[in-house]
Design a protein around this motif. Structure first.
Motif, PDB file in Angstrom:
ATOM      1  N   GLY A   1       4.932   7.377  -0.739  1.00  0.00           N
ATOM      2  CA  GLY A   1       5.455   6.898   0.466  1.00  0.00           C
ATOM      3  C   GLY A   1       4.767   5.316   0.899  1.00  0.00           C
ATOM      4  O   GLY A   1       3.535   5.294   0.769  1.00  0.00           O
ATOM      5  N   ALA A   2       5.626   4.459   1.222  1.00  0.00           N
ATOM      6  CA  ALA A   2       5.022   2.986   1.619  1.00  0.00           C
ATOM      7  C   ALA A   2       4.346   3.151   2.754  1.00  0.00           C
ATOM      8  O   ALA A   2       4.644   3.895   3.804  1.00  0.00           O
TER       9      ALA A   2
ATOM     10  N   SER B   1       0.916   8.296   8.861  1.00  0.00           N
ATOM     11  CA  SER B   1       1.254   9.624   9.348  1.00  0.00           C
ATOM     12  C   SER B   1       1.804  10.429   8.280  1.00  0.00           C
ATOM     13  O   SER B   1       2.829   9.918   7.690  1.00  0.00           O
ATOM     14  N   VAL B   2       1.098  11.291   7.492  1.00  0.00           N
ATOM     15  CA  VAL B   2       1.593  12.013   6.558  1.00  0.00           C
ATOM     16  C   VAL B   2       2.834  12.831   6.871  1.00  0.00           C
ATOM     17  O   VAL B   2       3.206  13.704   8.028  1.00  0.00           O
ATOM     18  N   PRO B   3       4.024  12.670   6.020  1.00  0.00           N
ATOM     19  CA  PRO B   3       5.558  13.334   6.591  1.00  0.00           C
ATOM     20  C   PRO B   3       5.242  14.888   6.763  1.00  0.00           C
ATOM     21  O   PRO B   3       4.463  15.474   5.937  1.00  0.00           O
ATOM     22  N   ASN B   4       6.050  15.517   7.530  1.00  0.00           N
ATOM     23  CA  ASN B   4       5.870  16.866   7.712  1.00  0.00           C
ATOM     24  C   ASN B   4       6.189  17.920   6.427  1.00  0.00           C
ATOM     25  O   ASN B   4       5.166  18.678   6.302  1.00  0.00           O
ATOM     26  N   ASP B   5       6.877  17.319   5.484  1.00  0.00           N
ATOM     27  CA  ASP B   5       7.219  18.132   4.233  1.00  0.00           C
ATOM     28  C   ASP B   5       6.136  17.835   3.274  1.00  0.00           C
ATOM     29  O   ASP B   5       6.176  18.700   2.162  1.00  0.00           O
TER      30      ASP B   5
ATOM     31  N   ILE C   1      -2.933   3.859  -2.857  1.00  0.00           N
ATOM     32  CA  ILE C   1      -3.011   2.965  -3.887  1.00  0.00           C
ATOM     33  C   ILE C   1      -2.492   1.633  -3.316  1.00  0.00           C
ATOM     34  O   ILE C   1      -1.419   1.523  -2.794  1.00  0.00           O
ATOM     35  N   ALA C   2      -3.565   0.427  -3.727  1.00  0.00           N
ATOM     36  CA  ALA C   2      -2.909  -0.682  -3.142  1.00  0.00           C
ATOM     37  C   ALA C   2      -2.516  -1.626  -4.443  1.00  0.00           C
ATOM     38  O   ALA C   2      -3.031  -1.372  -5.684  1.00  0.00           O
ATOM     39  N   ARG C   3      -1.495  -2.471  -4.243  1.00  0.00           N
ATOM     40  CA  ARG C   3      -0.845  -3.015  -5.438  1.00  0.00           C
ATOM     41  C   ARG C   3      -0.833  -4.574  -4.968  1.00  0.00           C
ATOM     42  O   ARG C   3      -0.515  -5.106  -3.874  1.00  0.00           O
TER      43      ARG C   3
ATOM     44  N   LEU D   1       0.927  -1.303  -0.186  1.00  0.00           N
ATOM     45  CA  LEU D   1      -0.098   0.149  -0.047  1.00  0.00           C
ATOM     46  C   LEU D   1       0.918   1.231   0.001  1.00  0.00           C
ATOM     47  O   LEU D   1       2.105   1.270   0.585  1.00  0.00           O
ATOM     48  N   GLU D   2       0.478   2.195  -0.830  1.00  0.00           N
ATOM     49  CA  GLU D   2       1.300   3.537  -0.840  1.00  0.00           C
ATOM     50  C   GLU D   2       0.524   4.767  -0.719  1.00  0.00           C
ATOM     51  O   GLU D   2      -0.543   4.551  -1.419  1.00  0.00           O
TER      52      GLU D   2
END
Length: 353
Positions: free
Chosen positions: A199-200, A212-216, A229-231, A189-190
């Protein structure tokens, strides 16, 4: 110092727990586990005649490995499968407060447990007897964020279920934590952001996840949302869902994200009945709307210039959506289908239809 010792030291140095970089994912990874096992195996083999520098290096390696493991444990909470804390259990219990007995979800509170972890957040879940579940995200900053339940009848309606709790006031730097469950076959999942960065997202127990969404990426995610997105094992996409921008957390704005927003009119005396449907068609080129009952009969519903509609079901049809959903379908001027939405009774969505 042997070459092997130097190699292990390099691995640990590159994952320095005092570094400002995020080391939680590394510390909980298979690589970190393997390094720790090698370090511990090396420590066991120490004998008195080895040089003092060699013995000291092994002690340092073990100490750093323990710090890494402790840091990961602090960020991730407890081990997957750990019972939910009392506050979460209480929130799961509260989902049925005020509901009549025949519409209670009755989550298995005693067996509620940890399903997924990320830096600064954890996700717990409790099963429902109908195959559904309740989940709750707990963050280090805000604690338990409230239970969200998906009855068995609604499981799988989205390829990736999403919940993203926010605390007012929301700013461009407010943390974004997303959690839910993947309902399609997936090996990975990304998260994909509007700027193309991905991001994974580790999958937890029973395909639950929390991220958690990265700060940047926070400012962009607040403005543009993000996509999950699932793969499968080959890398092929098996499903996706979108986390909307944070400003759409206002109910009226969230409604506008739906191609067809549906609200059912019911009575508190009987949740199996649908007295009517109302809402708004948000596809700009839609000119007409139809309701298709489970028996395949259809009725046309008028929509105004803003896409709004309201339709009261005949008394003989008010039980028709109790056990199976109907479908609202919007068409353009050429008669082409442009949007659909399911519609059913409150009892149906609670798995009691």
């Amino acid at each position: 110092m042997t070459d092997r010792t130097r190699e292990l030291m390099t691995m640990v140095r590159d994952a320095d727990p005092a570094s400002p970089q995020d080391r939680t994912n590394w510390a909980t990874s298979t690589q970190a586990e393997a390094v720790l096992r090698m370090i511990l195996a090396s420590e066991v083999s120490v004998v008195d005649h080895e040089p003092k520098e060699y013995r000291t290096m092994r002690v340092v390696l073990v100490a750093v490995a323990i710090v890494l493991a402790a840091a990961a444990g602090a960020a991730a909470g407890e081990i997957l499968g750990t019972p939910a804390p009392a506050t979460v259990q209480q929130d799961f219990t509260n989902v049925d407060v005020g509901m009549p007995a025949d519409l209670r979800l009755n989550p298995d509170v005693r067996d509620a447990r940890l399903a997924a972890v990320t830096e600064g957040a954890a996700l717990y879940f409790a099963t429902l007897s109908d195959g559904g579940y309740c989940l709750e995200i707990v963050t280090d900053a805000d604690g338990a964020r409230g239970a969200v339940c998906t009855p068995g009848a609604a499981v799988g309606s989205l390829s990736i279920e999403i919940t993203a709790p926010f605390t007012d006031p929301i700013t461009a730097t407010s943390p974004i934590v997303v959690g839910g469950r993947v309902n399609v076959a997936a090996s990975s999942l990304e998260a994909r952001f509007a700027d193309g960065v991905t991001g994974a997202i580790p999958l937890g127990a029973e395909s639950f996840y929390v991220f958690s969404v990265p700060n940047d990426e926070l400012a962009g995610a607040h403005t543009n949302g993000l996509e999950l997105i699932a793969r499968d094992a080959t890398g092929a996409v098996t499903g996706s869902s979108r986390v909307p921008p944070s400003e759409t957390r206002r109910p009226e704005a969230t409604d506008r994200l739906m191609p067809i927003f549906v609200s059912t009119i019911s009575t508190h005396e009987d949740f199996t009945k649908v007295l009517g449907v109302e809402g708004r068609v948000n596809v700009g080129h839609a000119v007409r709307l139809e309701l298709r009952y489970p028996d395949a009969t259809t009725v046309r519903i008028a929509i105004d210039g803003q896409g709004r509609y309201r339709y009261l079901l005949p008394s003989g049809r008010q039980d028709d959506l109790a056990e199976l959903p109907g479908t609202l379908t919007a068409y353009d001027a050429e008669g082409q289908q442009v949007a659909t939405a399911p519609v059913a009774s409150v009892a149906y969505w609670h798995g009691l239809g």
